[in-house]
Scaffold this active site. Structure first.
Site, PDB file in Angstrom:
ATOM      1  N   GLY A   1      16.186   0.419 -56.495  1.00 56.97           N
ATOM      2  CA  GLY A   1      15.127   1.075 -57.273  1.00 56.97           C
ATOM      3  C   GLY A   1      14.813   0.319 -58.542  1.00 56.97           C
TER       4      GLY A   1
ATOM      5  N   ASP B   1       5.252  -7.000 -55.957  1.00 60.05           N
ATOM      6  CA  ASP B   1       3.818  -6.845 -56.256  1.00 60.05           C
ATOM      7  C   ASP B   1       3.332  -5.448 -55.857  1.00 60.05           C
ATOM      8  OD1 ASP B   1       3.886  -9.486 -57.066  1.00 60.05           O
ATOM      9  OD2 ASP B   1       3.316 -10.228 -55.083  1.00 60.05           O
TER      10      ASP B   1
END
Ligand code: RIB
Length: 302
Positions: A223, A250
């Site tokens: 995460g 991205d």
């Protein structure tokens, strides 16, 4: 409700992806098992991710006057990205990225930035109206440092929130880049290179001390870590089976831009961006693996 507005100033590449049994060693020739050519480049990926979620996105980038550049322009149009500030040069080939991906989804990437290097401060200045109109401006390091700095300066002058993604990794960056970043968002290797220490709270605090408004360290399958002046919070993500991690960072940054431009608080936006990046690693390719709003599990978008 009006769509969140995002402006991305960055690079567009064509990704030439070979799927290989393992990443090659020095001097070795390997047989690949599959090949995929797709649209990539960190800036273009982030713009397309935000657009797929429903943002109104304008892209500021430079393409070569070649088949890759024409394809990239057509792809932006197809994805609903505004191309008023997508310009062409005769002086360089469009950016390309040969990529190798192993069976665990790990990759190694070479970038030949080409036309991206010719995106200039003047191009950014011409795009000032698009920057002014945005809720969030996003930049990375696949264009020149000077051009990224100009974009962040213009955004600051116009009072627009900024996300800076210092990718690909560099050892040194001017502190002004941190000061102009409302959200500074590196991955682990980028953090380690920039701070000289492991990617954790201490490194994030070092980046805050250099002037960033907030720091989000992306930690892959763990995460991300969101660090602000008085708080640090680990935002985990459910484990998934990765097929191809290319562009996952991205997907995270583009989704983060979407959610921040939509007015979501930072932790909430980071949590949703985590979940979108996790969807992206389960598909092959870069932009091809990014989920559109309608493909997301319930509750991720709204
Ligand atoms: O972050 C992934 C991207 O890095 C690829 O699309 C490739 O073009 C390189 O820019």
């Amino acid at each position: 409700m009006a769509a969140p507005v995002v402006c991305v100033v960055g690079a567009a590449n064509i990704d030439l992806i070979s799927y290989v049994p393992r990443l090659p060693r020095l001097g070795e020739t390997l047989h690949g098992t599959r090949f995929h050519m797709g649209y990539g480049g960190k800036g273009a990926n982030q713009a397309v991710m935000a657009a797929k979620l429903g943002a109104s996105v304008s892209m500021v980038c430079k393409l070569g006057r070649d088949v890759f550049g024409e394809g990239t322009l057509a792809n932006f149009r197809e994805q609903g990205v505004d191309v008023e500030h997508v310009t062409f040069t005769e002086d360089a080939f469009s950016g390309v990225a040969p990529i190798a991906v192993d069976p665990d989804g790990n990759n190694s990437i070479i970038i030949v930035t080409g036309a991206n290097d010719l995106l200039s401060a003047e191009d950014v200045e011409r795009a000032r109206p698009a920057i002014r109109a945005a809720g969030v401006v996003v930049c990375q390091l696949e264009i020149t440092l000077e051009t990224s700095l100009s974009a962040l300066r213009v955004a600051r002058e116009e009072g627009v929130r900024t996300i800076f993604n210092p990718a690909p990794a560099r050892e040194e960056l001017p502190e002004e880049l941190c000061r102009l970043s409302d959200v500074f968002c590196p991955n682990e290797p980028e953090t380690e290179l920039l701070t000289g220490g492991p990617a954790g709270e201490e490194a994030a605090r070092e980046l805050l001390a250099r002037g960033a408004g907030a720091v989000i360290l992306t930690l892959g399958e763990r995460g991300c870590l969101v660090v602000e002046e008085g708080s640090a919070r680990h935002v985990p993500v459910e484990p998934v089976q990765a097929v191809d991690t290319t562009g996952a960072g991205d997907a995270f940054v583009g989704a983060l831009a979407y959610f921040l431009a939509a007015g979501r608080p930072l932790i909430d936006a980071a949590d949703r961006a985590n979940r979108i990046a996790a969807v992206s690693v389960q598909g092959s390719g870069t932009q091809t693996s990014f989920p559109a709003a309608a493909e997301l599990p319930a509750g991720v978008l709204g």
